[in-house]
Every structure is written in structure tokens, then in C-alpha cells.
Design a protein around this motif. Sequence first.
Motif, PDB file in Angstrom:
ATOM      1  N   UNK A  15      -6.867   8.906   5.227  1.00 28.66           N
ATOM      2  CA  UNK A  15      -6.683   7.522   4.745  1.00 28.66           C
ATOM      3  C   UNK A  15      -5.247   7.291   4.302  1.00 28.66           C
ATOM      4  N   UNK A  16      -4.712   8.271   3.550  1.00 25.17           N
ATOM      5  CA  UNK A  16      -3.339   8.136   3.058  1.00 25.17           C
ATOM      6  C   UNK A  16      -2.357   8.092   4.218  1.00 25.17           C
TER       7      UNK A  16
ATOM      8  N   UNK B 256      -2.481   4.740   5.925  1.00 23.07           N
ATOM      9  CA  UNK B 256      -1.769   3.711   5.153  1.00 23.07           C
ATOM     10  C   UNK B 256      -0.265   3.823   5.380  1.00 23.07           C
ATOM     11  N   UNK B 257       0.210   5.061   5.436  1.00 19.84           N
ATOM     12  CA  UNK B 257       1.638   5.310   5.643  1.00 19.84           C
ATOM     13  C   UNK B 257       2.068   4.764   7.021  1.00 19.84           C
TER      14      UNK B 257
ATOM     15  N   UNK C  61       2.307   0.874   7.721  1.00 19.88           N
ATOM     16  CA  UNK C  61       3.396   0.074   7.156  1.00 19.88           C
ATOM     17  C   UNK C  61       4.312  -0.480   8.247  1.00 19.88           C
TER      18      UNK C  61
ATOM     19  N   UNK D 165       9.921  -0.773   8.268  1.00 23.90           N
ATOM     20  CA  UNK D 165      10.163  -0.978   6.831  1.00 23.90           C
ATOM     21  C   UNK D 165      11.563  -0.495   6.450  1.00 23.90           C
TER      22      UNK D 165
ATOM     23  N   UNK E 264      12.349   1.149   0.535  1.00 27.27           N
ATOM     24  CA  UNK E 264      11.069   0.536   0.176  1.00 27.27           C
ATOM     25  C   UNK E 264       9.939   1.544   0.413  1.00 27.27           C
TER      26      UNK E 264
ATOM     27  N   UNK F 193       9.645   4.049  -2.320  1.00 25.51           N
ATOM     28  CA  UNK F 193       8.894   3.524  -3.465  1.00 25.51           C
ATOM     29  C   UNK F 193       7.405   3.413  -3.147  1.00 25.51           C
ATOM     30  N   UNK F 194       7.102   3.182  -1.864  1.00 23.09           N
ATOM     31  CA  UNK F 194       5.696   3.123  -1.455  1.00 23.09           C
ATOM     32  C   UNK F 194       5.044   4.489  -1.683  1.00 23.09           C
ATOM     33  N   UNK F 195       5.793   5.532  -1.358  1.00 24.57           N
ATOM     34  CA  UNK F 195       5.349   6.899  -1.658  1.00 24.57           C
ATOM     35  C   UNK F 195       4.316   7.433  -0.691  1.00 24.57           C
TER      36      UNK F 195
END
Lengths: 466, 474
Positions: free
Chosen positions: B53-54, B57-58, B61, B64, B68, B71-73
Motif C-alpha cells: 500500500x505504501x 501511494x509513493x 504521486x 512531483x 515535495x 516531505x511526503x516521505x
Amino acid sequence: MILLALRHRLREVSRQTSAVVSLALLLAAGLWTIWLGHARVEVWQQVVTAPSDTPAQAQQIMEWLMEGKKGPEDRPWVDVTQVFWLERSLPAEHRWIPNALAPLAASSMTSMPVINRLTTASQPHMTQSFRIANPMLDTFFPDVTLVFTWIVPLVIFVLGVGVFTLEKEQRLDTLITFSASPRAWYVWSMSVPAGLVWAVVMLLCGGACIAFSASIDESLVLVLSMSFYVLLWTALVLLINIMTASIRSASLGFCLLWITMVILLPSALAEYRLSLSVSDYGMEETLGAREHLYATREAGVDSWLPTLLAQYPASKIAHDNVRVLPSQLPRVGINALTFSQTKQQHYNHLLHHAETQALVDGLSLLAPNVALTLIMERLAGTGTEALLDYQQRSVEQIHARVDWSLAKVWRDLPLTTEDANELLALAPAPYQWQPRGFTPSLLVLMLWTIGVWTLVAWVLSRRAGV
Amino acid sequence: MITALHLVLLGWWRDRRLRLLLLSCLIALIVAAAYAVQTANSQTQAFQKAAQEARQQWLARGDQNPHSMAHFGDFLFRPPSALIALDPGIQARLGSVIYIEGHTQNVPQFAPITQNGTLSRFPALHPAFLLQTLVPLLMMIIGGTAIMADKSEERIQFCLALGTSTTSWVLGYFTAIFLLGGVCLLVVLLTTLTSYAMLSSSNTFPLSGTLWFFGLYCLFLAVIAAVTTIVAVICRRAQKALMTLLAIWLSATFILPQMSASIIAFYIPLPDQYSFNAQMQQDRQAGPDGHQPEHELVEAKKQAILAEYGVSKVEDLPFNFDGLVMQLDETFGNQVWDKHFGDLSLRFRQQVWLSSLSALLNPFQALHGLSMALAGSELVHDIAFQQQAEIHRRTWVEQLNHEHAYGGSRTGDWDWQANAQFYQNMKTFRFQPPPISALLDVYWPALLALLGWLLLTLWLMTATSARLAIGDRE
């Protein structure tokens, strides 16, 4: 008869080196754990009473506002006349003061933040604990609760293992059976070890209550619950002694009972609960919150404004009275929406805790040591219940700051010292857990005690008649 | 010895209460072992799901700005080890996820125990806990009482009169008690292997690790069997023998570990979290902040770069100077972290080493540490995870800052975006468990202590065997 029983038992107990050593060990373990708990609470106390840099920071901001400055010279982007920056620059500290009896359940302090620095961006449920702990050592940290729940039954057993079985071995049982009140013999005989253990426990409880200045109510609950616990295990040891024919069988029976009630039942439930909590690593809500935050940031004001107005009704009224949206609304509005997520996460934790608590309450019906642990944790104010209550208060304080920020944003004027004072006035009073919720656990202990003593009386009446 | 062993085992088998006790224990072990495998399996699945899932999400994006994204990490995961079902150790107290981001180092989060409330006080019912605490108690009670019963009924004297030696009787008792524990151990391992084969999607169970686990516990159970035999042989009264064994068990499982933990924590104290954070923040504030271009270090770097490229302002540079400032900030932050976290992890390691040294006094503690180390569920593995995560974070941030600086944008252009391909190609994190040598560095005293305890107790057992002839005189 009573005097005879007492004298006989007292002589037996005083002859046993193991009995005397056990009592001394119980006293030593109690005193040692009280000292350890006190040392841990002292660190807590030092942390929450340490001087804070917040007043100096507030003073600095007041000076800037009075002098018409916007902020520090090396950070030109900071502007304390704006809501976002003033609110961020003036965090409120929410401190958690330990309860008087906190040392009694010091090992419950596994993850305890005791200072929350509150801004609208704070996440109280993610704050770090005040202690940096080595979990390999922390697993073994002993406290008074552990000594009372684990060791007290063992000492009662060591002192009382001979009652009935010893009489049998010394051929006294026939004499007792034909005496006027055989039941009284055994009960009074058992009262010697029970009385000795009770005296040591009361010494420890009384000492702790006086040393830590506990209130009368707290002391009463502690004394009452410990008295029930000692009485309960006295009855259980007596029951095992009556139902077994030799010291060997009594030992086996007691070990089985002690292991099941004190270790196996709570441990099995802990394993079950752990297996539930590893289900998603707590990631779903974290990833969801991040996704939501970035989606809100990247979307325009129009897309999230209806949600904001629905969640904060005061903003709806203010919005209806303005023709142009305030320039600071995006930053503060996104903060407010993020806070709504934080609040939701906190409520999810409360729900999760309520489920765990229901399991623990159910278990305390089967294992009285869990009921006693709950009482001790609630007296000490170091358990998850107290932690969530503290976090709840912090969330309420953040909510007040969010409301303040939104009100100022809609007013759309540069902030002054008056606004800063208003924000400072929102600072919360230190939090302290109010001990409560003892009645169900005390009832469980009482019912167990009455139940087991009734069983003892019934079994004795059947045995005495033979 | 065989005759003695046969007689002892037969005596136990004929005792209905003992059969019941043993049966209950075996059932508890089977349930705990099967349940532990199921929990470990769901842990692995949860890890895979969360990591997936992580990652999604990465990737989602898309294009980008690199800063940024810093900071999203990102989230780094420590997968549960394959042997965690046998000994979850302190894993529940440690987080298995680290959130990484620019400017800041974080510590592991989401420790399952924080969600357990009052239950976190109680030890979880896993195979290692049962084998380390309950099985020894069972061996002590059953073994001790059996020897005392034989002594009091003068059965031994009768057999000795027939010509058997006390040593062979003592060895018979020792073997019988050891077999009792051995059966429990085998049941745990067989249940674990069977459950693993049935439940796990992975086909490879670390057999060598399991064999080590088996060997280690055999050593420990032999020590327990020897101690039980010695106490029962020496004591004259059954009650005294039982009390002594109970006292040994209680001291070894409860009192000594807690005493040594308290002493170690007192001798090597750890700072409180707030003063640790405050000191770090104080040191950090002395350095440059990526978002504060006025800092003297940034100014010096700027002047050097401007001179090197022969331009008068950063906007004229052929790359984005902001990316370099961010990297300056990172490099300084890393030095501060290394200083503070290095000191802290050194203290942790010293505490673990001393804890391992205290195993010289207590074989239970020796096994406790070794078993967790074998299962990868103790602090050395956690420190390795944090260190590897930090190394990964530094490379990750450096890559982002490099792209920010040299990816094609100019200074001050915060709207520039690197394409999604760049983020897709960034290396993912894989945790490498520390090598056995790193574990031995910390746990060699425990291993030596266990072997030493075995030799000592075996010698004592044979040395005291003559006292078996002295029956229960009271």
C-alpha cells in the motif's frame, strides 16, 4: 478450640524456615518495587516540572507585536500577525501530573507522553513517551502490582500448605473430627498464615499511602481490594489443602491453579489481543490520513470548503457574511480539516481500547488477579485508560485552538497582542487522572471471595461429618 | 540406569494426576505453538499488504517536485523473521515501521503492545514463554516430587540393596526428567513445523535455525533436569525440596531477571525523551536549515559556487542551488543524529551485553537472550533495522536533493517536477538481519554461561548422588 488451633498453627509456621524467609522476601520485594516505582515516577515529575521555554517565546512574540515587527529577522517568511504563524509560534503545553499512587503500577508506563505541545497541527496519539526505554530490560520491570498479584498467593501457599494435610500426617485429624467445631479448627488454623501475609501487605499498602500522600478514598480502595485478594487466596489454599491428601498433591494442585489463574489465562488473552492488533500495523489510517492531507493540499479551496463549513458550523455563519474568501483561509482551513482526521483517529483508538477493555473486564471475572491489576492501574493512573483520557483532553484543547484560528481567519485582520493574549488564555490546566471505575473490579474480587469461602464451608461440612 | 529410567517413567505413567497435568501442558503447548504460527503468518501478510500500500501511494504521486516528495516521505518495514513463531521476544514492544522524510530522522512506530492496554502487562502465551517458564516448573514439580516419593517410600533403598548404584539411579532420574521436557520441546517444534506447512504460503522454513533452537533448548532442559535431581537428592523432606525448587524457579524466572534489569538500568541510565529531543534540537539549530537561505554556512557555500561558476547570483547558475542547500541541511542533520543516536544505541548495546553477562548467574536469562537472538526478535536486530533504515534514508534524500539540484530546474523554481519514472526507479528498502558474528559479539557470555551451567550441574549431580541412599528420615 480456637486458641488451640491458633497456637498449633503459629508453632508450625514459626518452625518453618521457608515460611519466615517467604514473609521477609515478600516485604523486601514490596519495598524494593515501591522504591523502583517511586524512582520512575520521580523522572516523570522532573520532566513535567522542568522549566519551559514557552513563556519566553510568548514574551518575544508580544514584543514583536507591540513593536510592529512580523517575526525573527533570520526567518522573513514568518509573520506573527497572521493566524497560521501566531498559532504555530505560541504552542500551549499540556502537562500530565502523576497521581499519588502512580509508583504502584509503574510498569504500565510503557508508552506515556506526559507533555503535549499543542498547536492545530499536533497529533496527541503520535507523541513520544517521556521515557526512552530498553525493551529488553523493560519487559522485566517489576512493580508493586506484580508483587501483589503474583507473589502474595505463593507466600500464602508456602505458609498455609500444611493446614489439614499436616494434621493428617500428625494423626490429629481424627481428634479434630470428633471435636466440638472441626470447621472452626481449620478456618482458624488457616487464619495464622493469612493474617501474617495480610499484615505484611497492609504494612506495604499503608507505608505507600502515607509516603505518597494518597487520599483517604484511594487508601481505602487499596486496603479493601488487597484484603479481599488475601482472603480469596487463603480460601483457595485451604480448599486445595482440604481436597488433597498429601503435601505433594497440594503442591501440584496449587501450582496448577496458580499457573492457570495468574499466568495462563491473562497470557492467552494477551496473545489473542496481540494477534488482532498486528492485523494492519496501524498503517491503514496513517496512509489514509497522508493521502487525505495531500489530496486536500493539492485541490483548490472550492473542493474542500463545503466539508470545512459542514464540520465547523461557526465558519458557515462567517462564510455567509463575507464576499471574498480571506487570503489565509487555505492554510488554516487545511489545518482544520487535518485536525478532523486526527480527531477521528483518536476516536478510533478509543473504540479499539473499549474493545480491549471489554475483553479485560470479561477476563477479570475468570482471573481475580486481572481485577486487582485493573484496580491498581486505575488507582495509579498509569494505564491506557488514563493515557487515552489525557489524549482526549489534549484533542479538546486543539479543537479550541482550531475554532480560534478559524474565527480569526474569517475576521481577516492583522493580529494584535490582544489576539495573542486570547490564544494564551486557551492554554490548558495540567492534567491529572481522577481515580475511578473500581466498583466492578471490587465486586468481582468480593464475589470470588464469598464464592470460594462458601465452597470451603461446604466441603468442610462434608469432610467433618465423615 | 535403564532399569531406573524404566521404573521412574512407569511410576509417572501410572499416576493419573500426573498424566492429566502432562496432558494439559501438552495441549497448552500445541495450542500456543499453532496459534503463534498463525499470528506470525498474519504478521507476514500484514507486512506485505502494508508495504504494498505504501509503495502504491509513493508511485501514485506521479510527476512531483523532489523536495515535495521528501516531505511526503516513505515507510520502511522490517519483515517478521521466519522463526518469530517460536519466540516473538520483545518484537511486540518494538515498532516494525519507520517513516522516513527529509530534514528529520524518525524512530520505529506502531508497536502492537501500545494497543493492548492492561494486557500489555502480561506475557504473551507463545512457545518460548511456555518452554522457558512453565515446562521447567512442570519438570521441577513432577521430577522433584517423584524422587521424594521414591525416597520416602524407601523404594530406592530396596533397589540399592539389590545391587544397583546410586549414580545409575540419579542418571535415571535425570534422564526421565530431561525426557519430560524433551517431549514438550519436540511437541512444540513438530506443531510449529506442521502449522507452518499448513498455514504459510512460503515453502522454506529455516531448518538450520530450528535445529539451533532445538539444541539450545536441549541444553537448557538438561540444566533444569540436573538442578531438579540435585535438589531432590539433597533434601530430606518433600516439602523442603518442593519449596527449594519453587524458590529456584521463582528467583530464576522472576526475581533475578528483574533485579539484574534494575541494576543495569541504574548503572547505564538512559536519558528521558524530552531532554534527548531538546539537546538534539539545540545542536540541530546551530546548523543550516534547508528552508533558511540566510545561514552563514549556506552563504559560504553560495559564495564558493558563485565564484566557481563566475556568476553573480544563484538564479544564473546552470542548476538549482536550493537542492544543494537542502543537502547541506541533511549532512549537518546526519552528523547531529549520529552523535546523539550513536551514543544512545551504544548505551543500548552495553545494556544488552551486561544483561547477557548476568546470564552467568542464571541459565534462564542465558536462554532468554539466546532464544530471542536466534528468532531475530530482540534489540540487536532492532538497532540493525534502525541503522539500515537511516542509511537508506540518507541515500534516498540525497537522490531527491540531487534530482532537485541537477534534474533540470533553476534556483527558486519550486514548481519544477521530476517525472514519475525517476521515483519509480528509486531503490526500495530491504532489511538484512545482522550476521551471526554480530549476535555472538553480544551474546557469547550467554552461550558460554549455558554450557558452563550444564557442566557444573552435571558434575554436582554425580558428586551428590551418594546422598540418594539417605532416605527421608523424618
